[in-house]
Design an enzyme around this catalytic site. Structure first.
Site, PDB file in Angstrom:
ATOM      1  N   GLY A  64       0.524  -4.992   0.736  1.00 26.82           N
ATOM      2  CA  GLY A  64      -0.679  -5.088  -0.095  1.00 26.82           C
ATOM      3  C   GLY A  64      -0.419  -5.772  -1.430  1.00 26.82           C
ATOM      4  O   GLY A  64      -1.347  -6.303  -2.048  1.00 26.82           O
ATOM      5  N   GLU A  74      -0.650  -9.375  -0.678  1.00 24.99           N
ATOM      6  CA  GLU A  74      -2.074  -9.628  -0.428  1.00 24.99           C
ATOM      7  C   GLU A  74      -2.865  -9.660  -1.736  1.00 24.99           C
ATOM      8  O   GLU A  74      -3.781 -10.469  -1.899  1.00 24.99           O
ATOM      9  CB  GLU A  74      -2.636  -8.558   0.516  1.00 24.99           C
ATOM     10  CG  GLU A  74      -2.061  -8.683   1.924  1.00 24.99           C
ATOM     11  CD  GLU A  74      -2.490  -7.528   2.824  1.00 24.99           C
ATOM     12  OE1 GLU A  74      -2.109  -6.372   2.528  1.00 24.99           O
ATOM     13  OE2 GLU A  74      -3.202  -7.768   3.805  1.00 24.99           O
ATOM     14  N   GLU A  84       4.555  -5.246   7.317  1.00 25.31           N
ATOM     15  CA  GLU A  84       3.785  -4.214   8.014  1.00 25.31           C
ATOM     16  C   GLU A  84       4.267  -3.954   9.437  1.00 25.31           C
ATOM     17  O   GLU A  84       4.196  -2.821   9.920  1.00 25.31           O
ATOM     18  CB  GLU A  84       2.293  -4.582   8.031  1.00 25.31           C
ATOM     19  CG  GLU A  84       1.596  -4.417   6.687  1.00 25.31           C
ATOM     20  CD  GLU A  84       1.713  -5.632   5.782  1.00 25.31           C
ATOM     21  OE1 GLU A  84       2.486  -6.559   6.095  1.00 25.31           O
ATOM     22  OE2 GLU A  84       1.026  -5.659   4.746  1.00 25.31           O
ATOM     23  N   ALA A 100       0.874  -1.176   0.000  1.00 34.04           N
ATOM     24  CA  ALA A 100       0.000   0.000   0.000  1.00 34.04           C
ATOM     25  C   ALA A 100       0.910   1.224   0.000  1.00 34.04           C
ATOM     26  O   ALA A 100       2.081   1.144   0.390  1.00 34.04           O
ATOM     27  CB  ALA A 100      -0.893  -0.025   1.228  1.00 34.04           C
TER      28      ALA A 100
HETATM   29  N1  COA Z   1       4.598   3.176  -0.793  1.00 34.51           N
HETATM   30  C1  COA Z   1       4.971   4.336  -1.330  1.00 34.51           C
HETATM   31  N2  COA Z   1       6.119   4.492  -2.027  1.00 34.51           N
HETATM   32  C2  COA Z   1       6.912   3.406  -2.170  1.00 34.51           C
HETATM   33  C3  COA Z   1       6.566   2.167  -1.627  1.00 34.51           C
HETATM   34  C4  COA Z   1       5.347   2.063  -0.910  1.00 34.51           C
HETATM   35  N3  COA Z   1       4.927   0.913  -0.379  1.00 34.51           N
HETATM   36  N4  COA Z   1       7.562   1.286  -1.910  1.00 34.51           N
HETATM   37  C5  COA Z   1       8.473   1.967  -2.626  1.00 34.51           C
HETATM   38  N5  COA Z   1       8.089   3.241  -2.782  1.00 34.51           N
HETATM   39  C6  COA Z   1       8.791   4.316  -3.488  1.00 34.51           C
HETATM   40  C7  COA Z   1      10.006   4.788  -2.688  1.00 34.51           C
HETATM   41  O1  COA Z   1       9.610   5.738  -1.707  1.00 34.51           O
HETATM   42  C8  COA Z   1      10.865   5.387  -3.794  1.00 34.51           C
HETATM   43  O2  COA Z   1      10.359   6.654  -4.119  1.00 34.51           O
HETATM   44  P1  COA Z   1      11.376   7.876  -4.417  1.00 34.51           P
HETATM   45  O3  COA Z   1      12.170   7.428  -5.617  1.00 34.51           O
HETATM   46  O4  COA Z   1      10.461   9.029  -4.695  1.00 34.51           O
HETATM   47  O5  COA Z   1      12.222   8.022  -3.197  1.00 34.51           O
HETATM   48  C9  COA Z   1      10.582   4.469  -4.972  1.00 34.51           C
HETATM   49  O6  COA Z   1       9.362   3.798  -4.688  1.00 34.51           O
HETATM   50  C10 COA Z   1      11.659   3.408  -5.160  1.00 34.51           C
HETATM   51  O7  COA Z   1      11.812   2.705  -3.941  1.00 34.51           O
HETATM   52  P2  COA Z   1      13.215   2.530  -3.195  1.00 34.51           P
HETATM   53  O8  COA Z   1      12.940   2.272  -1.757  1.00 34.51           O
HETATM   54  O9  COA Z   1      14.127   3.642  -3.534  1.00 34.51           O
HETATM   55  O10 COA Z   1      13.758   1.211  -3.924  1.00 34.51           O
HETATM   56  P3  COA Z   1      14.778   0.139  -3.325  1.00 34.51           P
HETATM   57  O11 COA Z   1      15.137  -0.739  -4.470  1.00 34.51           O
HETATM   58  O12 COA Z   1      15.853   0.787  -2.553  1.00 34.51           O
HETATM   59  O13 COA Z   1      13.899  -0.721  -2.285  1.00 34.51           O
HETATM   60  C11 COA Z   1      11.945  -1.896  -1.523  1.00 34.51           C
HETATM   61  C12 COA Z   1      12.810  -1.495  -2.730  1.00 34.51           C
HETATM   62  C13 COA Z   1      10.706  -2.591  -2.073  1.00 34.51           C
HETATM   63  C14 COA Z   1      12.725  -2.882  -0.636  1.00 34.51           C
HETATM   64  C15 COA Z   1      11.574  -0.637  -0.702  1.00 34.51           C
HETATM   65  O14 COA Z   1      11.039   0.315  -1.599  1.00 34.51           O
HETATM   66  C16 COA Z   1      10.553  -0.895   0.379  1.00 34.51           C
HETATM   67  O15 COA Z   1      10.880  -1.429   1.421  1.00 34.51           O
HETATM   68  N6  COA Z   1       9.297  -0.457   0.159  1.00 34.51           N
HETATM   69  C17 COA Z   1       8.260  -0.527   1.138  1.00 34.51           C
HETATM   70  C18 COA Z   1       7.765  -1.933   1.302  1.00 34.51           C
HETATM   71  C19 COA Z   1       6.697  -2.004   2.355  1.00 34.51           C
HETATM   72  O16 COA Z   1       6.940  -1.806   3.533  1.00 34.51           O
HETATM   73  N7  COA Z   1       5.502  -2.325   1.910  1.00 34.51           N
HETATM   74  C20 COA Z   1       4.404  -2.568   2.797  1.00 34.51           C
HETATM   75  C21 COA Z   1       3.613  -1.375   3.016  1.00 34.51           C
HETATM   76  S1  COA Z   1       2.287  -1.803   4.081  1.00 34.51           S
END
Ligand code: COA
Length: 261
Positions: free
Chosen positions: A113, A116, A136, A68
């Site tokens: 999400g 999910e 989460e 999400a």
């Molecule tokens: N919501 C909003 N934005 C998100 C996102 C999310 N769930 N996941 C990634 N993004 C955005 C990042 O903020 C980043 O934006 P920016 O370029 O404007 O800074 C962009 O997507 C790229 O992500 P980034 O974190 O730079 O890539 P990465 O390769 O270093 O890491 C992940 C990839 C997936 C490991 C990392 O993005 C992450 O942990 N995301 C969140 C996962 C999460 O907790 N999801 C559950 C939510 S309930």
């Protein structure tokens, strides 16, 4: 077909509707607008006879859906959080209960999400580069789009608890071993393999496919008796034209020509 801000759609000649989550700048994270677009496209596809199966995937090589949208949901309180989870559950249930087969082709991160969403589909095919997780607890919340229920249904209580309590990511081979996905394939073959799996299902009797989905879903619905649903579904199949055709085609040693009636 409607044009969406956050989804790409493509209907192929076999009736397979590919729905691509398309917010690559946020790794296809699900904001509220995208969840509503999903509700709309799944409802429309369910009603549209030209659509015979749904394939969900993510835009770009990196993510299916990275969760999400964290920026958007960070202001939730108890009341808005309840609505947020309730609505997400409702929309994902549309996919789970869709009478046409739904498949998630997981091309990268399927987190929160995103995991999910994949679990709400009937089938999951993962690229070898895919990674799953329910992180989460890192944010001080729990899965709210059905993840605590569907992950437990798919992989069992012990593994589900470990995945959700540690927030560790699960790689594609482990996802296959856990039963979280049906197949793992090289990334470049993901869509072709996923499409061929759906095409195989599309050669079967559509009503029978629909009733298998409904009967299996009844296992997890405490308001319904699964054996009754199965017997009622069996009876409905026996009354269908396709059940006249299937045995006849077998005895005549030819492929069945099903009409879905
Ligand atoms: N919501 C909003 N934005 C998100 C996102 C999310 N769930 N996941 C990634 N993004 C955005 C990042 O903020 C980043 O934006 P920016 O370029 O404007 O800074 C962009 O997507 C790229 O992500 P980034 O974190 O730079 O890539 P990465 O390769 O270093 O890491 C992940 C990839 C997936 C490991 C990392 O993005 C992450 O942990 N995301 C969140 C996962 C999460 O907790 N999801 C559950 C939510 S309930």
């Amino acid at each position: 077909m409607t044009t969406y801000a956050n989804l790409l759609t493509n209907l192929d000649a076999d009736g397979i509707l590919t729905i691509t989550l398309n917010r690559p700048q946020a790794l296809n994270a699900l904001n509220v607008a995208t969840v509503e677009e999903l509700a709309d496209v799944v409802r429309a596809a369910t009603a549209d006879a030209a659509v015979r199966a749904l394939l969900l995937t993510g835009s770009g090589p990196k993510a299916f859906v990275a969760g999400a949208d964290i920026a958007e949901f960070s202001q939730l309180d108890a009341a808005t959080g309840r609505t947020f989870a309730g609505r997400g559950q409702e929309v994902f249930a549309l996919l789970e209960n869709c009478p046409k087969p739904t498949l998630a082709a997981v091309n990268g991160f399927a987190l929160g999400g995103g995991c999910e969403l994949a679990m709400a589909c009937h089938l999951r095919v993962a690229a070898d580069s895919a990674r799953f997780g329910q992180p989460e607890v890192n944010l001080g919340i729990i899965p709210g789009y059905g993840g605590t229920q569907r992950l437990t249904q798919l992989v069992g209580k012990g593994r589900a608890l470990e995945v959700m309590l540690t927030a560790d990511m699960v790689n594609a081979p482990d996802a296959l071993r856990y039963g979280l996905v049906n197949h793992v394939v090289p990334a470049e073959q993901l869509l072709e393999f996923s499409t061929s799996l759906l095409k195989k299902i599309l050669t079967k009797a559509p009503l029978a496919v629909r009733y298998v989905i409904e009967s299996v879903n009844a296992v997890f619905d405490e308001k319904r008796d699964g054996y009754t649903v199965e017997a009622d579904s069996f009876a409905a199949c026996c009354a269908s034209e396709d059940f006249r055709e299937g045995p006849k085609a077998f005895l005549e040693k030819r492929p069945a020509q099903f009409t879905g009636k």
